[in-house]
Each structure stands twice: as C-alpha cells, then as structure tokens.
Scaffold this motif. Sequence first.
Motif, PDB file in Angstrom:
ATOM      1  N   LEU A 128       0.817  -1.213   0.000  1.00 50.04           N
ATOM      2  CA  LEU A 128       0.000   0.000   0.000  1.00 50.04           C
ATOM      3  C   LEU A 128       0.848   1.260   0.000  1.00 50.04           C
ATOM      4  O   LEU A 128       1.947   1.296   0.528  1.00 50.04           O
ATOM      5  N   ILE A 153      -0.352   1.571  -5.482  1.00 51.73           N
ATOM      6  CA  ILE A 153      -0.594   0.241  -4.920  1.00 51.73           C
ATOM      7  C   ILE A 153       0.103  -0.806  -5.759  1.00 51.73           C
ATOM      8  O   ILE A 153      -0.057  -0.863  -6.984  1.00 51.73           O
ATOM      9  N   PRO A 176      -3.212   4.847   0.606  1.00 51.58           N
ATOM     10  CA  PRO A 176      -3.560   5.342  -0.722  1.00 51.58           C
ATOM     11  C   PRO A 176      -4.697   6.352  -0.610  1.00 51.58           C
ATOM     12  O   PRO A 176      -5.575   6.205   0.231  1.00 51.58           O
TER      13      PRO A 176
END
Lengths: 256, 341
Positions: free
Chosen positions: B27, B31, B309
């Motif tokens: 992450l 990603i 993210p």
Amino acid sequence: MLTVANLSTGYTKGKETVLVSADLSFDLPSGSILGIVGRNGSGKSTLLKTLAGTLAPLSGTIHLESRNLQQIKHHTKALLLGIVTTERNFSGLLTGWDILSMGRYPHNGWLGSLRPEDKHVLHEVVQRIQMEEKIFHPIATYSDGQLQRLLIGRALVQQTPYLLLDEPTIHLDLHHKAQVFGLIKQAVQDAKKTVVFSTHEVNHALQLCTHILLLHKEEGYFGSPQELISQGSIGKLFPNTLVAFDPKTQQFKLCY
Amino acid sequence: MKQQRFGIGILILCSVFLIALLLNLALGSVIIPLKELGKLFLGSSTSSSFEYIMWDYRFPKALAAIAIGGSLGVSGLLMQTFFRNPLAGPFVLGISSGASLGVALFFFGSGLLFGLESYQSISRTGVIIASSIGSGLVFSAIFTIALRVKNTMGLLIIGLMFGSFTTAIVTVLSTFSSAEILQRFVFWTYGNLGNLKFQELQLMTIFILIALGCCVMIIKALNSLLLGENYAQSMGIPVRQTRFIILFATCLLTGASTAFAGPIGFVGLAVPHVVRLLLPTSEHRILLPAVFIMGGCLLLLCDTLAQLPGLEYSLPINGVTSMVGAPLLIWLILRKRKIEL
C-alpha cells in the motif's frame, strides 16, 4: 561452619557511618539453626544483609567453610548461600514455576533452560512446599502463606548448604508459621543445611533453634537457648514492664 | 493446570507480522498488487516503476520500520524490567531528549552562523551526527551518575529530569530562531522512516544488533531482576555489570533509532505491555523476541496508515504511532482489567 569474628555491621549515610551492631563473634557449626532475635531496629536485617554479602561489614570478617565471604565470587557464593528476603513486590505475571526455575540459575547454562536434573529438583521441592496445585498459576493469585512457601522453595531449589531468611514468618497465622518452621527444620535434618533466620517469634525460636543470637543496643549475645536463659540475657529482649520471661515454661508472657 | 505454552501466541504474532509487512510493501500512493510483489521478490518483475518504488523506497523503509519499532520496543522492555516500573520507556532516561537538543542546537546554530543556504547542503549528515552526539552526551552523563546513584528509582527520576531540562533548553532556543528553521526542527520531531539511505540503514542495523546481542547475553539476569537486585545477586547475577549492560543497550537502541529516524514516541512504552497482555509471561526468553517482532509490526502498521492510498501527503509517523497505539493499549487493558510487569 559459619565463623563470624569481631564483626561490626552498619551502613554509611553520606560521610557518616552508622553503627548498628558492634563486635559480634560466634561460630555456628554446620547443621545448626540460628535464630536472630531482638527488638525492632536492633539490627537483625542489617546483620542478615551483611551475612548475605549485600552489605559490606564496617569491620571484622565472615567465613563460610573457612572462606572469606568478602572474597568469594558472586557465582560461587550463589552455590553456597540462598536467601529469602522480606521483599514482596514482584511482577504478578511470574508463576511459581518461573520463580522456582530461577533458583537453578547458578547451576544451569547461560539461557537458564531447565535440564532434566533441574526439573527433577523442582518437582521434589514443589512437593515439599505443598504447592502442587498452584505452581503454574501467576503469583498474583497466591496467599501470603503460599508466597512465603514458594520463596523458601526457591532457596531450596538453589541447593545451597547455607540458608538466610529474613523474618520468614512475618504476616502469617500460627498454622502457616508452623509450616514455615517445619520447612526449615526439614531442610536442616534431611539436607544437612545450616539455617540463619531473624524473627520476632521469640517463643518459637527458643523451641526450634539450636542457637540464638540476641541483638540488643549494638551488642550481641550468642548461645544455645538454654545458655541464654540461664545467663539471664534473654530477659534483655523486652523492658520488663509489659512482657516478662517465665523460666518455668521457658516462654515470654504478658505481664497483666 | 499445566505449564503455560506460548507456541500459538507466537505463531499468531509472526503471521500478523508477515501480513503487516506485505501490507506495508503493497500500500501507498501507488498500490503494488500481491502478484507483482511476488514477482518483485522472485526478480521476474517487468515493471521498472514498481521495481524503483520497491527497492529504492518501500523495502528500505519497511526494514527501517522493523528495526526501529523492534529496538524501541526492546528498549522499553529493558527499562520496565530494570526499573520494575510499568511506566518506564526508552525516553525516561532522557536519551532522545539529548538527541533533540543536539539536533536543535545544530539547526538553530547553523541557521544563525551560516544562514539557511549552506545549512541545507550539510543538513542530512549533520542531523544524524548532531543527534548522535546529543544522545551520546546524555548517555555518558547517565553512566557517570549511575556510578554514584545506586538507587534505581533515583536514576529514573534523574533521567526524567534530564529529559525536561533538555526540552526546556530546546524551548528557549526555539524562541530565538527564525520561523523557517523552527519549522524544520518541528518536522524532524515528527519522525521519518522514509529517507534512510542504504548505508545509514546498515550502520543503524549494526548498532541495533550489538545492543540485541547484549540483551540475549543477560536474559537470566533480566528474569532474576524481576525479583529485585538482592535476589538477583544471591543467584549469582553480577548486578552492577548487568546494570551497565542494560543502560548501554538501551542507549544504543534509543540513540540509534532517534538519530536516524527522529524521536518516535510511544512504541517503547506500549509494545511491551501489548505483548504481555497477549502472552502473559515475564520470561524474557519469550518476551525479547516477541517484543521485537511486535514493535516492528506496530511500526509497519502505523507507517502503512501514514502512507495510505488516497492521502495526498504522508502523515507524520510520530502522530500515527500514538493515535494507533494509545487506543489499542487502552482497549487491551480494559479487556484484561489489570496491568502487570
């Protein structure tokens, strides 16, 4: 043989030296039980700490098996001398078994893992201190009596010829006191240990001990219970107004 | 009741650790899918941008998180055992405050002496050297004092006083500095795992390994110290020597991680408790490795949160550790109702 010669105990407070007991001398043959009695503040704990080597003597010498205590290395001393102190604030997560295992530290390897022979010793001691039920429980769940038996067990596991106990029966009821004294007596009879302990239970000490050291105003009176009684030194223990020694029953009695 | 076994607990701990590591690597603002992660490790990846992100950024950062989280946790454990006090942590000895003072002096001093431009070029190495010197000085002061103060509690209070004294100096210094420099200093105190270079990581690892080696050597002593110094001594433990080894290892662990990543709080205090609540034991043969793994685990997770993210900026790691750690510890204590060493 435990030989104490011209021993003065005490401590230094800043630049001042505080004398607690002066000029103690005695020979304690192996296989004896020495009870140290005296009023509060008479220096029983200070003497025990000095005998254990955690406190340096102000002067004089202590010999264990004709070796000077001051010159014995930590590790060798751990094989000669086991202690039970009055400390009680241990981590409550420790189990009885954990604490007993530590008694084997002077004998086993650097990680302290129990070898089969160590386990054998532990199981024997667990039986002797009658802790089979609770030995794997955390000590936070122990009663005073159980904890005291466990701590004596830890010292027994160490398998030292000498045992020093500081007030081993404090906070215990009569039954548990008798249990503790029983353990001490057994250790002397079965394993030929030499035991030194301090106590306020003068009456019990007179019954149990082969030798008594009475500490009073910086002085020490050493002898068998009979000797101290016939010399009359035992009467020095308390001011005569409240408690008095009754020579007939050989016990202290209240005076009112 | 049988003797406690902690095999399952340790297994769970290790699997959580692996999951945390994978999450941390996967992450971020970009990603990396699990499949790609596998390819990266097998060396068969085709995406050069993934390779760049992985080997130049995320992997060293994850290693830093494990090393720093682990060593802060272990130094917290050492301090709690040494002081027999559940409130002790790596910061009680004032080591990291010393590092802060070093870095503050460096920032404010170089700002005053050379102006901002020249200071920027020497900044990175300078910060590491300054914080090493700072923690080293406090470290030697504590060693000198430990020679004189035999009382462990006394040492604890002196450590705390060192801490507040150095913090006070930092506060006073900051009043005299420019806003820009102050901002830089504040950013440093947020902690940062990300910009460790590979050589720095190596150097830090060497320090940490030395300290961990010391800890393994004194496992028996650590266990017996739980009964107090008198008992420890009576079981043949050289207590004086052990005190020094514990201080040495703690200073090394805290000093190294603070020098390279800034003062990361909370991990050291919380991790030993979290471990003891999950694996209720005081046996250091189990606690030491478990605390190291848990420390690494916690910092990996915190770092994952910090770089989640969708976030435009990565959050300061120091803020995240406390925001995650504090509720976790409170929850665990409420569940178990009792905190023990």
